[in-house]
Design an enzyme around this catalytic site. Sequence first.
Site, short mmCIF file in Angstrom:
data_model
loop_
_atom_site.label_atom_id
_atom_site.label_comp_id
_atom_site.label_asym_id
_atom_site.label_seq_id
_atom_site.Cartn_x
_atom_site.Cartn_y
_atom_site.Cartn_z
N ASP A 69 0.88 -1.17 0.00
CA ASP A 69 0.00 0.00 0.00
C ASP A 69 0.92 1.22 0.00
O ASP A 69 1.68 1.42 0.95
CB ASP A 69 -0.88 -0.05 1.27
CG ASP A 69 -1.79 1.16 1.39
OD1 ASP A 69 -1.49 2.20 0.78
OD2 ASP A 69 -2.78 1.06 2.12
N VAL A 70 0.87 2.02 -1.06
CA VAL A 70 1.84 3.12 -1.19
C VAL A 70 1.66 4.20 -0.13
O VAL A 70 2.54 5.05 0.04
CB VAL A 70 1.82 3.78 -2.60
CG1 VAL A 70 2.23 2.80 -3.67
CG2 VAL A 70 0.47 4.43 -2.89
N ASN A 96 2.62 5.77 -9.90
CA ASN A 96 1.39 5.82 -10.70
C ASN A 96 0.12 5.59 -9.88
O ASN A 96 -0.96 6.03 -10.27
CB ASN A 96 1.51 4.76 -11.82
CG ASN A 96 0.19 4.45 -12.48
OD1 ASN A 96 -0.29 5.21 -13.31
ND2 ASN A 96 -0.43 3.33 -12.09
N TYR A 169 -9.31 15.08 -5.08
CA TYR A 169 -8.46 14.57 -6.18
C TYR A 169 -7.67 15.72 -6.82
O TYR A 169 -6.45 15.63 -7.00
CB TYR A 169 -9.35 13.88 -7.22
CG TYR A 169 -8.61 13.24 -8.37
CD1 TYR A 169 -8.07 11.96 -8.25
CD2 TYR A 169 -8.45 13.90 -9.58
CE1 TYR A 169 -7.39 11.35 -9.31
CE2 TYR A 169 -7.78 13.31 -10.65
CZ TYR A 169 -7.26 12.03 -10.51
OH TYR A 169 -6.60 11.45 -11.57
N LYS A 173 -3.53 16.28 -6.93
CA LYS A 173 -2.74 16.38 -8.16
C LYS A 173 -2.08 17.76 -8.28
O LYS A 173 -0.95 17.88 -8.77
CB LYS A 173 -3.61 16.07 -9.38
CG LYS A 173 -4.20 14.65 -9.39
CD LYS A 173 -3.14 13.56 -9.46
CE LYS A 173 -3.76 12.18 -9.70
NZ LYS A 173 -2.77 11.10 -9.77
P1 NAD Z 1 -6.82 2.33 -12.25
O1 NAD Z 1 -7.88 2.41 -11.21
O2 NAD Z 1 -6.94 1.35 -13.34
O3 NAD Z 1 -5.40 2.14 -11.58
C1 NAD Z 1 -5.05 2.67 -10.32
C2 NAD Z 1 -4.04 1.73 -9.70
O4 NAD Z 1 -3.61 2.27 -8.43
C3 NAD Z 1 -4.64 0.34 -9.42
O5 NAD Z 1 -3.69 -0.64 -9.74
C4 NAD Z 1 -4.88 0.39 -7.93
O6 NAD Z 1 -4.91 -0.88 -7.30
C5 NAD Z 1 -3.67 1.20 -7.50
N1 NAD Z 1 -3.78 1.70 -6.13
C6 NAD Z 1 -4.81 2.37 -5.55
N2 NAD Z 1 -4.53 2.60 -4.26
C7 NAD Z 1 -3.30 2.07 -4.02
C8 NAD Z 1 -2.47 1.99 -2.87
N3 NAD Z 1 -2.84 2.50 -1.69
N4 NAD Z 1 -1.27 1.37 -2.99
C9 NAD Z 1 -0.86 0.83 -4.17
N5 NAD Z 1 -1.62 0.88 -5.29
C10 NAD Z 1 -2.81 1.49 -5.21
O7 NAD Z 1 -6.75 3.81 -12.86
P2 NAD Z 1 -5.72 4.46 -13.88
O8 NAD Z 1 -6.51 5.32 -14.77
O9 NAD Z 1 -4.82 3.44 -14.48
O10 NAD Z 1 -4.90 5.41 -12.89
C11 NAD Z 1 -3.50 5.43 -12.79
C12 NAD Z 1 -3.03 6.84 -12.46
O11 NAD Z 1 -3.35 7.71 -13.56
C13 NAD Z 1 -3.69 7.45 -11.22
O12 NAD Z 1 -2.74 8.17 -10.48
C14 NAD Z 1 -4.72 8.40 -11.82
O13 NAD Z 1 -5.01 9.47 -10.96
C15 NAD Z 1 -3.99 8.85 -13.07
N6 NAD Z 1 -4.87 9.41 -14.10
C16 NAD Z 1 -5.74 8.64 -14.79
C17 NAD Z 1 -6.55 9.22 -15.76
C18 NAD Z 1 -7.52 8.44 -16.61
O14 NAD Z 1 -8.24 9.05 -17.40
N7 NAD Z 1 -7.60 7.13 -16.50
C19 NAD Z 1 -6.48 10.59 -16.00
C20 NAD Z 1 -5.58 11.35 -15.26
C21 NAD Z 1 -4.78 10.76 -14.32
#
Ligand code: NAD
Length: 271
Positions: A69-70, A96, A169, A173
Amino acid sequence: MPLITEKVLVGQRALITGGNSGIGAAVARAMATAGAKVAINYVSNADAARVLVNEIRVAGGDALAVEADVSREDQVQEMFQSVIQTWGSLDILVANAGIQWDAPFTEMTLDQWDKVLAVNLTGQFLCAREAVQEFLRRGVVPEVSCAAGKIICMSSVHDIVPWAGHVNYAASKGGLLMFMKSVAQEVAHQKIRVNGISPGAIRTPINRAAWETPDAEADLLKLIPYERVGDPMDIGHAAVWLASDASDYVTGTTVYVDGGMTLYPGFREGG
Ligand code: NAD
């Protein structure tokens, strides 16, 4: 989506937090294709992490899964120790992992605020600190990379675009933007590069509601001048470039991979 196959990360070891889903999984695939060994962090869904490790190994790459857990200091430290013990060191961190837990502002609980800040911002601090310590311990190895190490902070267009209903959120960010720049400023002379990627709307589980029905997708496309929802591999490609020596003079910068979402699309006809 074509995959860039140039082996620009051969000999490098990367840790990708939240690497078992969405953007993190695409970054893991892209970096493995570019020749890096990839450690795939997960906090839930161990099966997805194992399947991805297996996929990368079958394709001839090297990967491992590592649970943490990060937002927990002890777990982050154990994760780094385990990866560094297995592979001898670490060259790339892709911080990420991230979550959303949305609520109208007046209804947002302290728990919702704390949890999102803990994963999205404190998690970045805990992971980046461990990575920088290891990069400094090892220093530059010129045969591997010009830099002692690279950190990529996965941010969002909401580090500069306000987002009603998602105040926790957007604050996480926005904080990450200045975190990334300040760390970059502090460690640049030690040959460590720290950059951000700010995705726009990428098709992953985190924002399923925004693209899974045709109506929702049509609404979303109004915000995207390039007129397509992003693919996770759009981010994978940017991450490979930012981790490679091809971007050696780039630090403290954010790459917005967003199909133009930050171009104020409403002004194309309005204003
Ligand atoms: P996702 O939900 O598929 O992936 C998020 C990942 O973070 C998952 O693997 C989840 O298990 C992990 N995670 C959550 N809490 C955690 C913790 N406490 N410890 C370790 N891992 C943890 O979503 P995504 O879209 O792949 O998101 C990845 C990153 O990209 C995030 O930081 C998100 O804010 C960012 N992001 C995504 C988008 C989008 O449109 N999908 C847009 C902007 C930013």
